[in-house]
Each structure stands twice: as C-alpha cells, then as structure tokens.
Design an enzyme around this catalytic site. Structure first.
Site, PDB file in Angstrom:
ATOM      1  N   TYR A 266       0.849  -1.185   0.000  1.00 45.57           N
ATOM      2  CA  TYR A 266       0.000   0.000   0.000  1.00 45.57           C
ATOM      3  C   TYR A 266       0.888   1.238   0.000  1.00 45.57           C
ATOM      4  O   TYR A 266       1.772   1.362  -0.826  1.00 45.57           O
ATOM      5  CB  TYR A 266      -0.975  -0.060   1.177  1.00 45.57           C
ATOM      6  CG  TYR A 266      -2.127   0.889   1.014  1.00 45.57           C
ATOM      7  CD1 TYR A 266      -2.923   0.853  -0.128  1.00 45.57           C
ATOM      8  CD2 TYR A 266      -2.419   1.831   1.990  1.00 45.57           C
ATOM      9  CE1 TYR A 266      -3.972   1.737  -0.293  1.00 45.57           C
ATOM     10  CE2 TYR A 266      -3.477   2.721   1.833  1.00 45.57           C
ATOM     11  CZ  TYR A 266      -4.250   2.670   0.686  1.00 45.57           C
ATOM     12  OH  TYR A 266      -5.284   3.539   0.522  1.00 45.57           O
TER      13      TYR A 266
ATOM     14  N   LYS B  46     -20.658 -19.551 -11.079  1.00 53.21           N
ATOM     15  CA  LYS B  46     -19.934 -19.344 -12.343  1.00 53.21           C
ATOM     16  C   LYS B  46     -18.508 -18.892 -12.061  1.00 53.21           C
ATOM     17  O   LYS B  46     -17.553 -19.320 -12.738  1.00 53.21           O
ATOM     18  CB  LYS B  46     -20.672 -18.292 -13.177  1.00 53.21           C
ATOM     19  CG  LYS B  46     -20.309 -18.278 -14.643  1.00 53.21           C
ATOM     20  CD  LYS B  46     -20.748 -19.541 -15.324  1.00 53.21           C
ATOM     21  CE  LYS B  46     -20.507 -19.503 -16.809  1.00 53.21           C
ATOM     22  NZ  LYS B  46     -21.581 -18.830 -17.547  1.00 53.21           N
TER      23      LYS B  46
END
Length: 751
Positions: A41, A96
C-alpha cells in the site's frame, strides 16, 4: 448412471458452510511485516500507479486485471426460474466464478446489477472496464441480452461474452462437427431445424452459418411455429434475420427430411413421429434443461441411426457450457484480447471436436468407469478431460492473434502450452475421479454405526447422491426416530437397516467367526456376543459374506479399538500387510503420508512394504509414485541411530525390483522442494516426492494434524489398504461430509 438427489436443506447447507457463499479472496503477496505493508500500500503502491498512468498496458503486469473476469447479471433470466432479480441471481453468479477458477485458473468475481434498464446496465458495466480483463454476461433475458452485449462490445476494449448465447453455441458446434463427421455429411449441405429462438438458439444458428451452414437450409422455429419471410406475429429483428422463404409452418413440417435438430426450447417439444420423419443418420441435439425435447431412449426407439446429445450429465454427449467459457477466456486473457470474436469461438469448437476424436486418457476412462471411444455416444469431450486446459486456450489464443485482437501476442506457443498444463489443479481431477468411480461402482455401503446422527445423515447423502445402496447397522425404531429428529423422516425408506435380529445370516456369521477365533481364547458365548451385539464385528461379517460391498466405521470409537474388532473378521494387522495411507491436498499439490493407522514403530522391512502399499494407493489415484523415506537427516547427516532404519529402507527396496521411484533418508524439504533437491544431484527422484514414508505412526499423526490445522490442508484418510475388502476407518471427529467422503473412497476401491 443414476441421477443425483438432494434436498433443499442439502443445497442450503452447502451454500452456508463452512462459510456463507462459495469463494473468498486471498492475498498473493506477503502481508506480515511493516515493509510488506509499505510495498503493498502506501507509499510503495505509488510506483506502479505512476507507471500504469503513463502506460495503461502495464496494468496487465502490475495488477490482476489480466486474469480477472467479472460475471455480471441483473437476474432477469436465472436458470429456468425466470426473473429472480439481481440478488436472487447471486448464488448462480458465485457458482460461475468458481467454475472459472476450477477449470481454467481464471480469477473471477460476481457482480449483480439491480436494474432492468438497458442504458443503466451498460453504463455500469462500461464504467467498470478498467478493473477487468473480460466480462462474462449471464442470465439476462432476451431480447435485452442482444442489445446489451452488442453495445458493450462496441463501447469496451476487453472481451464481452454472453455465455447463455455463445457458450451453448460453441459446444453445440463442436458436437455437430463430429456428428456430421460420423454421418459423412457436410455442414453446407445439411438441413438444420432449430426450435427455440431465444438467446442460445439464435447464437447457435448464427455460429453454424459462420461455419458454412446455408441460410436457406436453416429452419428456425419458436412457440408460434416456423419463422418465415412475411411473418409478423411474435417477431423481432433478431428472429427476422433468420426468416426464410418457405411454405413450412410448424415444427412437425420442418422436421420432415431434416438432417439436424437443435433444441433450446422445452421438454417434450419433439415427438417420436417427428424423429422418424428425419433424414438418414439424423443428429438430434435436445438441449432443453432440465429435461430434453426428447430423451435419447425415445429417439433411439424409432431411429437406431440417430446421434443424440442433451444438456444432461446422465446421458452421453452432454452439451455443457463449462467446456467452453473457461477456456475461451483463458486464451483471450493470455493474449490480452480486445474481444472474443467468431474466429476464436470457432477455433474453440474445432479444438473440442478434435479432442473427442483422439484416444481418451486412461484417467478419464477410470473416472467415468468405462472406456470412452469416439463414436455416436462420444462426440463431445467430458468436462473433466485434463487435456482441455492446454488444448483449447491454445487454439483460442492462436485464432485471436491471427485475427488481430491480441494486444500482446504469445511468442513461444510451446512454452505457453507447458504453462497451461501447470495451471491444472491435480487435486480437483483426482477427487472427481474418486466420485465418478464410486458412482459407477454402485456399491452397497455398510455404515456400521446407525445410532450416530452424523452417520445416518452421511448414509442418506450417499444414497441421494447416486453412489448406491446404504446399509445401516442399527435398530429400526432407533434409526427412524433419529432420522426424524434430524429432519430426515422421509429418508427412512431410502436406506436399509440391518441388525442381528432381522438378518437370516446370523448363524452363518457365528460359525465363520468361531472358526477364526476358537483357538484365540473365544468360546461360543463370546462369539455370540461379538456377532450379535458388536456393530463393528457384525458389519465386518456382513462384508466378509458379500452382504455388502464396502464398509465405513469408526465415527464413535477410537481407530485402534475399531481396527482390533475388524481383525476378528479380516486379516488387517501390520504383519498381514495392512497399511494406513493419508492423502493431504493443499494448494494444488497431493502428498500421501504412510503409515498413519496400522504400524506403531515399523522396521526397515516394514517401511519398504509400507512404501509398496502406498505406491498402489498413489496409482489408484492416478499419480505416478515418487517415494521419500523422511527423517530429520538427509543421506546420512546428521548421523543418528533413530534415522538408521530410514537409511536402510531404500536398500531393502533395492532388492525387491519395484517399479516406482524411491529415495532416502531425507528431510521433508528435500523431499518436496525441487530447489532443495538440486543440492543432491545423485538422488533417484526425478521430481518432488508425492509419498512420504515416515518413521512411526506418531510422527505421521503429528504431520497430518499440523498440516490440517495450520495450513488448512484437505485430509483424505487414513485409507486402509492391504486388506481383502474395502474398509475405511473414520476418525471420531469426522463430520457428516467426512463420513460421506470416506464412504465414497471405500466405494471407489482406492488402494
């Protein structure tokens, strides 16, 4: 093959445990130290941000964009359930997403958009474009799905693919290529009848026309009959594109003399009389779900020459979209494609068709319990063929590069194929193989502990999942009451309860047991008590007399005690050659550890025999055995009396002419880490070991439980091998799922 059954409670439990939903997000970089956080970060993340801002193509190098697909729906056409809304579609979209990961190692995340407004939907998806490498649209009703897909294709520079349309079309095309090959017909000559002019049907016929089918030879029907030039009722621009000049008005009319029928409509839409009227060697793709337009049995009753495919897994030639979309996106992502075009879809279909014409690997035949050979009942590959991952994306990528949609063409296609092979998770295919073999075997499974609710739930699940008959040892009234208390009162007729009081074989069992134990201090009273009152012994006697095919027990008693009881009936001691092998599955790797059940402190000769039995288990799982005798020393250093037997065990094998790799002694890191192995070029192992033979049962137990608790490894076993019949002994902490999995393992006769 029997159809699987499950209750609403089974489905809800599957989606709730071990945590709600079907996937989670994991970091791929270390996040442990302050330096890690600084790089991941602020301030370290600023560097790739600046690079990408200057050159957007670098997003594929510094972020997960290149392997990230969004599965997006508004829930207006969920499965066969209709408009369930955006939130109602989320379980399907999560499903999916995990299929993308399972079959092609594509990271995917589901997004449900709460709008039926085409403009709002398209704007939302378009604005998310920078995040993803591709968009998979799903369960959007027609005709909006046509508009949405076309607009997004025009507005976005990443692949946009509506799987309900094109996924079905690709697999249908693959099957048709082979069906016409068998029928000795050409696509440009055949008469094709399509019933169902929705998203999937229109996509099927359009792709076949791109592949050479003639417009005038394709008759499209919907619920109002044939789509002909001049028809106005129930028409739209997508149907009108496929209208032909014809006097045919009904599906029945259209089927006369037809070579090919494609059904994406409804159960029973096709009658035997229609099939009878078709041309010689008719091809019938009855793809309505869950029930086809006509069943293969009905079609073959009137036309033995018919080639039939359906959308069902319990019939040959399943048209299954999972054969297409994962690999289409895999190939498209790997070339950083701007789109998935027709040429890529056709390449996918042709690769699938070619694969079905080749010899089927033994591991696939083993998984399905039968030899699969190209022909009328095998024109489409099975979803679990391990070659799919490196054959289909390769073809898709080539087509994308040839047609100019690749941002970053692949230079070395051979290296790319090797990279694709490495993406296949062997643990998933092995688990699938075990389940398929068990389902094909249809074993009568003996569950010895019918008074335990976990065992009863597992027995019901075993039966409902289509593995075979569940035989439960217990009292009828107690079993019925326990099932009722578990909310499974309707399952009492689905299992068979067996006990000493209701069997006609008790005297036979007692006679058998007396002959085995009469010289071991057991009198007739002891024998009666064992045979009639001890459920473990009774269950083992059932198995010994072929009144069941396999046995699972141990959920309520310590494994050592259960094994002693089993030994009253079978020769399952260390000196008899019995061995316990536990499989650890973790991050795509499989390692077997032995002995985890029988041998307390094996000698060097025992260790050699353990290696032989473990190698048999490995081969039955589809692995080529590589055995490491592990210790705290490596090839004699440090010197220790405790490591001596591990040093000697390979020498015992040297004299036994075995047909697998083995080496030792060595530490675990040398056994499993190829870089560590480079320090020992003389080692006989050609790769990481997949079987670890450990010094003692206590070290095996420590290793397995440490991996399970700290690393989250999946544990299968211990698998009892070296016994005449399939018997699996459960840990007392087994869950319902653990018990069912061990029953499946016993049914598949692993080891």
């Amino acid at each position: 093959m029997p159809r699987q059954r499950f209750t609403r409670e089974d489905a809800l439990s599957f989606h709730m445990y071990p945590s709600p939903g079907k996937f989670e997000i994991q970091a791929t970089v270390p996040m442990m130290t302050q330096r890690d956080l600084s790089l991941a970060y602020s301030p370290g993340v600023a560097v790739p941000c600046e690079e990408i801002a200057a050159n957007p193509e670098l997003a594929y190098d510094y972020t997960n964009k290149g392997n990230l697909v969004a599965v997006i729906s508004n829930g207006t056409a969920v499965l066969g359930l209709g408009n369930l809304g955006a939130l109602g579609s989320k379980p399907v979209m999560e499903g999916k997403a995990v299929l993308f990961k399972r079959f092609a190692d594509v990271n995917s995340i589901d997004i449900e958009l709460d709008t039926e407004d085409v403009d709002a939907f398209c704007n939302a998806v378009r604005l998310m474009g920078p995040t993803f490498g591709g968009i998979n649209l799903e369960d959007i009703k027609a005709p909006e799905c046509f508009i949405i897909e076309q607009r997004l294709k025009e507005e976005m520079d990443i692949p946009v693919f509506h799987d309900d349309q094109h996924g079905t079309a690709v697999i249908c095309a693959a099957g048709l290529i082979n069906a016409l090959h068998i029928s000795d017909k050409k696509i440009e000559d055949v008469k094709i009848v399509l019933n169902g002019a929705g998203a999937a049907g229109i996509a099927c016929i359009e792709l076949l026309k791109r592949m050479g089918a003639r417009h005038d030879n394709c008759v499209v029907c919907d619920t109002k009959g044939v789509i002909y030039q001049g028809r106005t009722d129930g028409m739209n621009q997508w149907k009108s594109a496929h209208a032909i000049s014809t006097d045919l008005r009904s599906l029945e009319d259209a089927m006369v003399g037809a070579d090919v029928f494609l059904g994406v409509s409804a159960k029973g839409a096709v009658t035997p009389a229609m099939v009878k009227s078709m041309a010689p060697n008719p091809v019938i793709f009855a793809m309505a779900n869950p029930d086809p337009e006509i069943t293969p049995e009905e079609a073959h009753e009137v036309r033995e020459d018919a080639i039939v495919a359906t959308g069902r897994s319990d019939y040959p030639n399943q048209v299954n979209n999972v054969l297409g979309f994962p690999y289409l996106f895999r190939g498209a992502l790997d070339i950083h494609a701007r789109a998935i075009n027709d040429e890529m879809k056709i390449a996918c279909a042709e690769a699938l068709a070619a694969l079905a014409r080749e010899d089927v690997p033994d591991e696939v035949a083993m998984a399905y319990g039968r030899k699969l050979t190209f022909g009328r009942d095998y024109i489409i590959p099975t979803p679990f063929d391990p070659r799919l991952i490196h054959r289909v994306p390769n073809a898709v990528a080539r087509a994308g590069m040839d047609t100019g949609v690749a941002r970053r063409p692949i230079v070395d296609m051979e290296a790319y194929e090797l990279q694709l092979k490495s993406r296949m998770d062997p643990t998933a295919s092995i688990l699938r193989s075990i389940n398929a073999r068990a389902r094909a075997a249809q074993s009568r499974m003996i569950f010895a502990e019918g008074d335990d609710p976990r065992v009863l739930r597992a027995a019901v699940a075993y039966h409902r999942n289509g593995y075979g008959e569940a035989l439960v040892v217990g009292r009828e009234a107690d079993v019925a009451a326990q099932l009722k208390s578990e909310g499974l009162g309707d399952a009492v007729d689905e299992i068979t309860v067996v006990n000493a009081a209701n069997t006609s074989h008790l005297e036979t069992y007692k006679s058998f047991l007396y002959k085995r134990l009469q010289r071991s201090g057991f009198d007739s009273t002891d024998i009666h008590r064992l045979a009639s009152r001890d459920r473990h012994v009774f269950a083992a006697l059932m198995l010994a007399h072929d009144h069941g095919d396999a046995l699972v027990t141990g959920a309520t008693r310590k494994s050592a005690h259960v094994l002693d009881l089993i030994n009253h009936v079978f020769d399952a001691r260390a000196e008899d050659g019995a061995v316990g092998v536990t499989a650890l599955l973790h991050k795509g790797r499989i390692v077997l550890i032995a002995d985890t059940l029988v041998h307390e402190w094996p000698s060097d000769r025992d260790l050699a025999q353990i290696a032989i039995q473990a190698a048999k288990v490995a081969r039955s799982l589809g692995l080529e055995p590589r055995v490491a005798f592990v210790s705290f020393s490596t090839f004699g250093y440090p010197v220790s009396e405790r490591a001596e037997k591990m040093h000697q065990a390979p020498k015992v094998l040297d004299k036994m002419d075995v047909d697998f790799e083995y080496e030792g002694e060595m530490t675990v890191d040398v056994a499993l880490n190829t870089r560590a192995q480079e320090n020992y070029p003389f080692s006989r192992l050609t790769g990481p070991a997949n079987i670890l033979v450990v010094p003692a049962r206590h070290s095996a137990s420590i290793s397995v439980k440490l991996m399970q608790e700290m690393a989250g490894a999946t544990v299968i076993g211990p698998i009892l091998t070296g016994v005449d019949k399939p018997i699996q002994i459960l840990p007392t902490v087994s869950s319902v799922n653990d018990i069912m999995n061990m029953a499946v393992l016993a049914a598949s006769k692993i080891g």
